[in-house]
Design an enzyme around this catalytic site. Structure first.
Site, short mmCIF file in Angstrom:
data_model
loop_
_atom_site.label_atom_id
_atom_site.label_comp_id
_atom_site.label_asym_id
_atom_site.label_seq_id
_atom_site.Cartn_x
_atom_site.Cartn_y
_atom_site.Cartn_z
CB SER A 20 1.76 -4.33 5.23
OG SER A 20 0.43 -4.73 5.09
CG ASP A 28 -1.28 2.02 5.89
OD1 ASP A 28 -1.88 2.80 6.64
OD2 ASP A 28 -1.80 1.57 4.85
CG HIS A 33 -1.07 -0.91 2.24
ND1 HIS A 33 -1.17 -0.72 3.61
CD2 HIS A 33 -0.60 -2.18 2.09
CE1 HIS A 33 -0.77 -1.81 4.25
NE2 HIS A 33 -0.42 -2.70 3.34
#
Length: 341
Positions: free
Chosen positions: A148, A173, A300
């Site tokens: 992220s 992700d 996530h």
């Protein structure tokens, strides 16, 4: 590059730690909390922890390390997480490579002069400074792995082309298009989270039951580092105040796809869903510019939800690209992935 780190933040993202070197605040947990959600110590997964002081500054970054041989898998966590986000997967990766996971500024046990400066430039410089302090001017082969927000940092560090032995780039992700589109919802997402916890066990339980993290063991080791104890409120709150970093959000993701595609090292993009792929990456993937894997049945935080599968994907990436401890290995020849100009 997929959904924002912040959008999915594990329920714990504290402010500044009461002590930079305490992984779990020293406060008794409520006896009513189930043992099922009791914290796990980092030493169950990493071999050691250390504090890296950056010369000519007051900045001290906390790192966790595992493994003794092979290239270095240098892990950068997402917004509101900590280096312990990679704990369970590190215990598997260390069988084939060394693992270093740092707490970024404003996160975990790291303490800096300005914990609120989460600009992409500052965090890139932090990562490079830590690598320099650990390995000097001749680092071993390094595979940057970023989740992220950490994925954005990894991409920007690679784009600087200052790491002489950068051998691989793994982004977990986070995709430019999806991330930027999500920014307008960020403050709402952050404010809708539970803000106070009576115990660390309750925070872990909330994180798992709410679906932010799907692996209980990973949550038990990673969640405590995202909290701090607030004496004035007699409860645990997030260590990182992500809502105060809004001015930097756009800078984390703008131009990310092109930077990722332009990196000259082997690249792997791990996604939790195909809907996260934007146009630039779709074209790049069709052209074979990077390897992409969609990891099913995960949220996530892929590295936390399915740590065994994540570790296998990382070690397979290393083997597939023949990345040795000193750089890319070619039959009968060893040479670094990058050479200094």
């Amino acid at each position: 590059m997929a959904s924002l780190p912040e959008d999915d933040l594990p329920p714990l993202q504290p402010q500044s730690p009461s002590s930079a070197f305490d992984s779990v605040p020293h406060r008794p947990a409520t006896t009513s909390s189930s043992e099922k959600y009791a914290p796990l110590d980092w030493s169950t997964y990493f071999d050691k922890e250390d504090d890296v002081a950056i010369p000519q500054t007051n900045d001290v970054f906390h790192v966790y390390m595992a493994g003794t041989e092979g290239p270095v898998v240098f892990c950068l966590h997402g917004g509101g997480y900590s280096g312990l986000s990679f704990a369970v997967s590190a215990s598997r990766i260390k069988e084939k490579a060394r693992v270093v996971a740092m707490d970024l500024r404003g996160h975990g046990k790291s303490l800096t002069d300005n914990d609120f400066d989460l600009s992409i430039e500052t965090m890139c410089n932090d990562a490079l400074a830590v690598i320099k302090e650990l390995y000097g001017d001749s680092p071993p082969a390094i595979i940057l792995v970023g989740h992220s927000m950490g994925g954005s940092i990894a991409v920007h560090v690679a784009a600087k082309k200052t790491l002489s032995n950068l051998a691989g780039l793994v982004v977990v992700d986070v995709v430019e298009g999806t991330a930027i589109a999500s920014l307008m919802h960020m403050q709402k997402i952050l404010s809708s989270r539970m803000q106070h916890f009576s115990s660390i066990e309750k925070a872990i339980e909330w994180t798992v039951r709410g679906g932010t993290l799907r692996n209980i063991d990973s949550a038990r080791v990673s969640v405590p580092a995202t909290l701090k104890y607030d004496d004035s409120k007699n409860c645990y709150v997030y260590r990182t105040e992500l809502d105060k970093s809004e001015q930097y959000w756009k800078g984390w993701y703008e131009g990310l796809s092109d930077l990722f595609l332009s990196s000259p090292v082997p690249k792997l993009l791990l996604l939790a869903g195909t809907d996260r792929l934007d146009r630039s990456l779709t074209i790049g993937q069709m052209q074979g510019k990077f390897q992409m894997i969609v990891v099913r049945h995960t949220g996530h935080a892929i590295q936390e939800d399915v740590p065994d599968e994540f570790a296998t994907l990382i070690t397979n990436f290393i083997s597939r690209n023949r990345i040795g401890p000193h750089g890319v290995e070619i039959p009968g020849l060893r040479k670094p992935a990058f050479s200094k100009p």
